[in-house]
Design an enzyme around this catalytic site. Structure first.
Site, short mmCIF file in Angstrom:
data_model
loop_
_atom_site.label_atom_id
_atom_site.label_comp_id
_atom_site.label_asym_id
_atom_site.label_seq_id
_atom_site.Cartn_x
_atom_site.Cartn_y
_atom_site.Cartn_z
N LYS A 235 47.22 52.10 41.96
CA LYS A 235 45.96 51.56 41.46
C LYS A 235 44.88 52.62 41.60
CE LYS A 235 42.33 48.25 42.72
NZ LYS A 235 41.90 47.21 43.70
N ASP A 240 34.75 50.50 42.01
CA ASP A 240 34.82 49.08 41.67
C ASP A 240 33.53 48.37 42.07
OD1 ASP A 240 35.58 46.50 41.03
OD2 ASP A 240 36.74 46.21 42.86
N LYS A 247 30.01 42.49 43.16
CA LYS A 247 30.14 42.47 44.61
C LYS A 247 28.75 42.43 45.25
CE LYS A 247 34.33 45.36 44.84
NZ LYS A 247 35.25 44.46 45.55
N ASP A 258 38.76 52.49 46.40
CA ASP A 258 39.63 51.62 45.60
C ASP A 258 40.62 52.42 44.76
OD1 ASP A 258 40.23 48.97 45.40
OD2 ASP A 258 38.99 48.60 43.64
N ASP A 317 36.31 40.69 39.58
CA ASP A 317 36.54 41.53 40.75
C ASP A 317 38.00 41.52 41.17
OD1 ASP A 317 35.80 43.30 42.72
OD2 ASP A 317 35.23 41.74 44.16
N GLU A 319 40.38 42.91 39.53
CA GLU A 319 40.66 43.79 38.40
C GLU A 319 41.88 44.69 38.61
OE1 GLU A 319 39.70 46.48 41.23
OE2 GLU A 319 38.61 44.62 40.87
N ARG A 321 44.80 44.16 39.80
CA ARG A 321 46.07 43.55 39.36
C ARG A 321 46.21 43.58 37.85
NH1 ARG A 321 44.50 38.05 42.30
NH2 ARG A 321 43.57 39.66 43.60
#
Length: 471
Positions: A235, A240, A247, A258, A317, A319, A321
């Site tokens: 990933k 993010d 967030k 991230d 959020d 995202e 996956r």
């Protein structure tokens, strides 16, 4: 700072400081025990007593096993770097702790100073690992392997720690290209037009509001006659914000991390290629930035993934996956592998379940989980399995699409995220696949074990150990 292996008697090696690891039951036999007792030194794990005028640094350990030696060596190297001594020597206790000593020095002594205008300089230069009683050929081999893996871990940390204005999907692609050039790897980059041709609607939606175009990175290490083929998927959320499901401000700080899953697979393929292991490795990275804007994807959107599975968006959020869903599907078409492993800072729920020191492991094969957990134990990375559950799977049900990107209840969030990814693993690959949630282990704001502030390089030592042991 240099770390060197020397084949001599310890007394023959000239150094400013002699480092001595001491267990509680050995304290009475130590040199200068009277001074140690007066100083209150009780040989507790990672406790230090530095006899400066004698050039002796005592460090307490609960045992002479790798985990305790690694953590203690990390404390030792920090102490030496803060002193005005230039060199130190450590006697190698056994072949089994060589990796722990190297990792303690290289990882525990790591600093990320790229953004400091005046970084604090240390006069400490050399640390010597000394061996004369052991099979030196095997010691050399273990030392060389450990140094490659530790340096690859720090390479991973460096990328994780880079600020988001410096690392975006395009510059991360540049890092991959440079690594491919240096290590003779194959490198393919899919830009947004290529992603559109591949119909990667989930991944493209996540990056739609960013000024930086998304990219899929594919690196390949192909030795002759490999024993196995491994696919690694990372990933790569270079930042993010949470998207429109924004967030909180405090939660956005550290979100440069991230991308740690992507950085881990870069570090793994770097180490494997330098170790010249006879296993073929493919690293796939979904490099994306999740931002806000008028064209951002929204809660209530329904996305069509590469596999044609439709996904109802309930939270932008969640995202990572979505990116992994498309990259996993692409990777299964691109390479027929014996193993498929994905690494992702996927859920805060994993940290709630396991704490910040343990990686969450999810998948179907109990044997594979066992083999990976054993490799983690040998490598000094803690792993814990989170079980899939048919009742939790029901929480991903969507009334309007094939699946929802978040569960309908806020329980078992790490597992439901793993089960979402499982939707995109084909039946023939179910027992080959494992998902690693490194949300807790990939980044730390407090030092622990051989980890210092920032990226930890989680996953690199673990996978190198696993791949080395493949039959």
């Amino acid at each position: 700072m240099n770390i060197k292996l020397i084949e001599k008697e310890l007394s023959e090696v000239l150094a400013d400081v002699n480092v001595i690891f001491v267990k509680k039951d050995e304290l009475a036999e130590c040199l200068h025990v009277d001074i140690l007792e007066k100083a209150g030194f009780k040989a507790e794990q990672e406790s230090i007593c530095f006899l400066y005028e004698k050039g002796l640094l005592f460090c307490g350990v609960d045992s002479k096993k790798s985990d305790d030696i690694r953590a203690a060596t990390s404390v030792v190297i920090k102490t030496l770097k803060s002193s005005n001594f230039k060199s130190a020597k450590i006697s190698i206790l056994s072949k089994s702790v060589i990796s722990a000593l190297v990792e303690g020095v290289v990882l525990g002594g790591y600093e990320f100073n790229d953004y400091k205008s005046e970084p604090k300089l240390s006069v400490f230069e050399d640390i010597f690992l000394v061996s004369n009683d052991l099979d030196y050929t095997k010691v050399e081999e273990s030392f060389a392997e450990a140094l490659i893996v530790a340096n690859a871990t720090n390479f991973t940390r460096d990328i994780v720690n880079k600020a988001p204005q410096e690392i975006n999907p395009q510059t991360l692609s540049g890092v991959a290209k440079e690594l491919a050039k240096q290590n003779n790897l194959e490198c393919t980059i899919l830009d947004e037009s290529a992603l559109e041709k591949e119909k990667m609607g989930a991944m493209l939606a996540v990056g739609r509001a960013s000024v930086h175009e998304s990219a899929l990175i594919h690196l390949a290490y192909k030795p002759q006659n490999p024993k196995k083929i491994i696919t690694l998927v990372g990933k790569g959320l270079t930042y993010d914000s949470g998207g429109l499901s924004l967030k909180p401000a405090t939660s956005m700080v550290t979100m440069k991390m991230d991308k740690a899953g992507a950085c881990a697979v870069l570090g793994i393929i770097k180490a494997v290629s330098e170790l010249k292991l006879d296993v073929e490795v493919h690293a796939f990275i979904g490099a994306v930035e999740n931002m806000i804007g008028g064209n951002a994807y929204k809660p209530d959107d329904v996305l069509v993934s590469r596999s044609k599975t439709t996904i109802e968006i309930r939270n932008t959020d969640a995202e990572g996956r979505l990116v992994l869903a498309d990259v996993l599907d692409y990777a299964q078409d691109a390479v027929k592998s014996d193993y498929i492993f994905d690494f992702a800072t996927l859920t805060g729920a994993c940290m709630i379940a396991l704490g910040q020191y343990t990686t969450g492991l999810m998948g179907h094969s109990h044997k594979l989980k066992h083999d990976i957990s054993r490799a983690g134990s040998d490598a000094g990375e803690m792993i814990s399995s989170l079980p899939f559950n048919k009742h939790l799977k029901k929480l991903l049900k969507s009334e309007i699409a094939d699946i929802s990107n978040t569960a309908s209840k806020p329980y078992g969030g790490a597992i439901t995220a793993g089960m979402f990814l499982d939707k995109f693993i084909r039946d023939e690959n179910k027992n080959k696949w494992m998902h690693f949630d490194i949300a807790g282990t990939a980044y730390t704001e407090a030092a622990w074990d051989c980890n210092v502030y920032g990226g930890t390089g989680a996953g690199v030592r673990l996978m190198c150990e696993f791949i080395k042991e493949i039959k």
